[in-house]
Enzyme design. Sequence first.
Site, PDB file in Angstrom:
ATOM      1  N   HIS A   1      -4.132  35.374  25.979  1.00 51.91           N
ATOM      2  CA  HIS A   1      -3.297  34.405  26.679  1.00 51.91           C
ATOM      3  C   HIS A   1      -1.851  34.888  26.781  1.00 51.91           C
ATOM      4  O   HIS A   1      -1.169  35.025  25.765  1.00 51.91           O
ATOM      5  CB  HIS A   1      -3.364  33.079  25.910  1.00 51.91           C
ATOM      6  CG  HIS A   1      -2.693  31.942  26.585  1.00 51.91           C
ATOM      7  ND1 HIS A   1      -1.719  31.190  25.981  1.00 51.91           N
ATOM      8  CD2 HIS A   1      -2.848  31.424  27.826  1.00 51.91           C
ATOM      9  CE1 HIS A   1      -1.313  30.252  26.808  1.00 51.91           C
ATOM     10  NE2 HIS A   1      -1.977  30.363  27.938  1.00 51.91           N
ATOM     11  N   ARG A   2      -1.426  35.164  27.992  1.00 54.92           N
ATOM     12  CA  ARG A   2      -0.083  35.747  28.253  1.00 54.92           C
ATOM     13  C   ARG A   2       0.087  37.034  27.445  1.00 54.92           C
ATOM     14  O   ARG A   2       1.191  37.339  26.970  1.00 54.92           O
ATOM     15  CB  ARG A   2       1.043  34.761  27.943  1.00 54.92           C
ATOM     16  CG  ARG A   2       0.880  33.394  28.606  1.00 54.92           C
ATOM     17  CD  ARG A   2       2.050  32.457  28.319  1.00 54.92           C
ATOM     18  NE  ARG A   2       1.624  31.075  28.373  1.00 54.92           N
ATOM     19  CZ  ARG A   2       2.317  30.029  27.956  1.00 54.92           C
ATOM     20  NH1 ARG A   2       3.526  30.210  27.477  1.00 54.92           N
ATOM     21  NH2 ARG A   2       1.831  28.804  28.045  1.00 54.92           N
TER      22      ARG A   2
ATOM     23  N   GLU B   1      -4.881  36.926  30.465  1.00 51.71           N
ATOM     24  CA  GLU B   1      -4.360  35.852  31.313  1.00 51.71           C
ATOM     25  C   GLU B   1      -2.867  36.047  31.524  1.00 51.71           C
ATOM     26  O   GLU B   1      -2.154  36.494  30.623  1.00 51.71           O
ATOM     27  CB  GLU B   1      -4.616  34.496  30.630  1.00 51.71           C
ATOM     28  CG  GLU B   1      -4.362  33.295  31.506  1.00 51.71           C
ATOM     29  CD  GLU B   1      -3.010  32.631  31.364  1.00 51.71           C
ATOM     30  OE1 GLU B   1      -2.745  31.669  32.087  1.00 51.71           O
ATOM     31  OE2 GLU B   1      -2.189  33.084  30.512  1.00 51.71           O
TER      32      GLU B   1
ATOM     33  N   ASP C   1       0.642  34.344  34.157  1.00 54.89           N
ATOM     34  CA  ASP C   1       1.096  33.306  35.083  1.00 54.89           C
ATOM     35  C   ASP C   1       1.979  33.951  36.135  1.00 54.89           C
ATOM     36  O   ASP C   1       2.878  34.739  35.804  1.00 54.89           O
ATOM     37  CB  ASP C   1       1.918  32.253  34.327  1.00 54.89           C
ATOM     38  CG  ASP C   1       1.149  31.698  33.151  1.00 54.89           C
ATOM     39  OD1 ASP C   1       0.269  30.852  33.373  1.00 54.89           O
ATOM     40  OD2 ASP C   1       1.413  32.133  32.004  1.00 54.89           O
TER      41      ASP C   1
ATOM     42  N   HIS D   1       5.797  32.335  32.815  1.00 55.67           N
ATOM     43  CA  HIS D   1       5.100  31.053  32.693  1.00 55.67           C
ATOM     44  C   HIS D   1       5.922  29.865  33.166  1.00 55.67           C
ATOM     45  O   HIS D   1       5.455  29.042  33.944  1.00 55.67           O
ATOM     46  CB  HIS D   1       4.664  30.822  31.240  1.00 55.67           C
ATOM     47  CG  HIS D   1       3.990  29.500  31.044  1.00 55.67           C
ATOM     48  ND1 HIS D   1       4.678  28.337  30.746  1.00 55.67           N
ATOM     49  CD2 HIS D   1       2.683  29.143  31.121  1.00 55.67           C
ATOM     50  CE1 HIS D   1       3.824  27.333  30.647  1.00 55.67           C
ATOM     51  NE2 HIS D   1       2.612  27.795  30.869  1.00 55.67           N
TER      52      HIS D   1
ATOM     53  N   GLU E   1      -3.143  33.113  36.807  1.00 54.75           N
ATOM     54  CA  GLU E   1      -2.935  31.687  37.063  1.00 54.75           C
ATOM     55  C   GLU E   1      -1.745  31.494  37.990  1.00 54.75           C
ATOM     56  O   GLU E   1      -0.638  31.957  37.706  1.00 54.75           O
ATOM     57  CB  GLU E   1      -2.701  30.909  35.758  1.00 54.75           C
ATOM     58  CG  GLU E   1      -2.628  29.417  36.084  1.00 54.75           C
ATOM     59  CD  GLU E   1      -2.169  28.531  34.962  1.00 54.75           C
ATOM     60  OE1 GLU E   1      -2.212  28.932  33.782  1.00 54.75           O
ATOM     61  OE2 GLU E   1      -1.739  27.403  35.283  1.00 54.75           O
TER      62      GLU E   1
ATOM     63  N   LYS F   1       0.878  29.045  39.358  1.00 52.43           N
ATOM     64  CA  LYS F   1       1.458  27.768  38.938  1.00 52.43           C
ATOM     65  C   LYS F   1       1.704  26.878  40.164  1.00 52.43           C
ATOM     66  O   LYS F   1       2.138  27.347  41.216  1.00 52.43           O
ATOM     67  CB  LYS F   1       2.790  28.029  38.202  1.00 52.43           C
ATOM     68  CG  LYS F   1       2.572  28.616  36.807  1.00 52.43           C
ATOM     69  CD  LYS F   1       1.842  27.613  35.946  1.00 52.43           C
ATOM     70  CE  LYS F   1       1.684  28.004  34.502  1.00 52.43           C
ATOM     71  NZ  LYS F   1       0.698  27.155  33.807  1.00 52.43           N
TER      72      LYS F   1
ATOM     73  N   ASP G   1      -3.733  33.126  21.607  1.00 51.50           N
ATOM     74  CA  ASP G   1      -2.411  33.757  21.620  1.00 51.50           C
ATOM     75  C   ASP G   1      -2.386  35.041  20.801  1.00 51.50           C
ATOM     76  O   ASP G   1      -1.428  35.810  20.882  1.00 51.50           O
ATOM     77  CB  ASP G   1      -1.362  32.779  21.061  1.00 51.50           C
ATOM     78  CG  ASP G   1      -1.131  31.601  22.002  1.00 51.50           C
ATOM     79  OD1 ASP G   1      -1.502  31.703  23.181  1.00 51.50           O
ATOM     80  OD2 ASP G   1      -0.558  30.589  21.544  1.00 51.50           O
TER      81      ASP G   1
HETATM   82  O1  G3P Z   1      -5.196  29.038  32.052  1.00 53.16           O
HETATM   83  C1  G3P Z   1      -5.191  28.453  30.793  1.00 53.16           C
HETATM   84  C2  G3P Z   1      -3.796  28.192  30.300  1.00 53.16           C
HETATM   85  O2  G3P Z   1      -3.023  29.345  30.471  1.00 53.16           O
HETATM   86  C3  G3P Z   1      -3.155  27.020  31.004  1.00 53.16           C
HETATM   87  O3  G3P Z   1      -2.015  26.554  30.347  1.00 53.16           O
HETATM   88  O4  G3P Z   1       0.397  26.198  30.165  1.00 53.16           O
HETATM   89  O5  G3P Z   1      -0.652  28.136  29.021  1.00 53.16           O
HETATM   90  O6  G3P Z   1      -0.414  28.105  31.497  1.00 53.16           O
HETATM   91  P1  G3P Z   1      -0.618  27.292  30.255  1.00 53.16           P
HETATM   92 CA    CA Z   2      -1.447  30.069  32.100  1.00 54.54          CA
END
Ligand code: G3P
Ligand code: CA
Length: 253
Positions: free
Chosen positions: A14-15, A41, A43, A56, A115, A117, A240
């Site tokens: 995640h990120r 992942e 953003d 993000h 992702e 936004k 994370d």
């Molecule tokens: O795509 C899952 C997750 O990344 C969504 O929440 O706020 O971390 O972008 P956020």
């Molecule tokens: Ca995300």
Amino acid sequence: MSVTALNYPVCIAHRGVKELYPENTLVSFQAALNGNAQMIELDVALSADRQLVVIHDETLDRTTDSKGSVSKKSLEELRKLDAGGWFDSRFKGERIPTLQEVIDLVGKDSVLNIEIKKEYFEESDSEDTIEKQVLRHIIKNNLLDYSIVSSFQIKYLQRLRKLEPNLNLAYVSLEAADQSRIDACLSLGVLSWNAWHETLGKEHVEMLHNAGLKVFSFTIQTREEFEKVRNSGVDGIFADNLSRFQPLMSPWQ
Ligand code: G3P
Ligand code: CA
């Protein structure tokens, strides 16, 4: 790693590895690659001059040394900012990457979960909308089977599907699954339902699986959260720090 070759359950970085590195930076994505992440992942956002950048928040305040809206600064201005020092002085000098830089780094080694936004979607039909630019990047880099585009908004998934029938799509939801949104996902050929872990129970996962959707859960931080979603039978988790959970996932233990 292609989407079709994914080995379930997957631990999604995640990120990048945001617990140990400044999120959504090249150093964080490199750490995810070093940890053999099957999926990473990120953003994506639009600069004032409509370039794709990876960050993000809507504003620069939390993750850079500047303030204000990302969309009010040009790529050149964004590139001058420090996106690492806020996290730890060791990472001072890390930049906000462009989507192309992340693609150049990751290539086909890991699935990119991009992702978009909601703040950047527009009702316009112009050629440089964020979704059209993301798709162009995917196609130009031959990543159709190596990427997934995700959104919290079904209407934006609809727009993406209209643009490209072979694009992998994921629906991200903060609410528990319900039949009408499941049907909408099915009509779009969505690959996965990415669920906030608080909303997930065994019955929801079963409902989604019966519909033919994969279920990924975000964002798992504690062992307790991990065990809850594992017991509910998900196909993957967003973490994370993948090194904490990945060893427990192959296969579920
Ligand atoms: O795509 C899952 C997750 O990344 C969504 O929440 O706020 O971390 O972008 P956020
Ligand atoms: Ca995300």
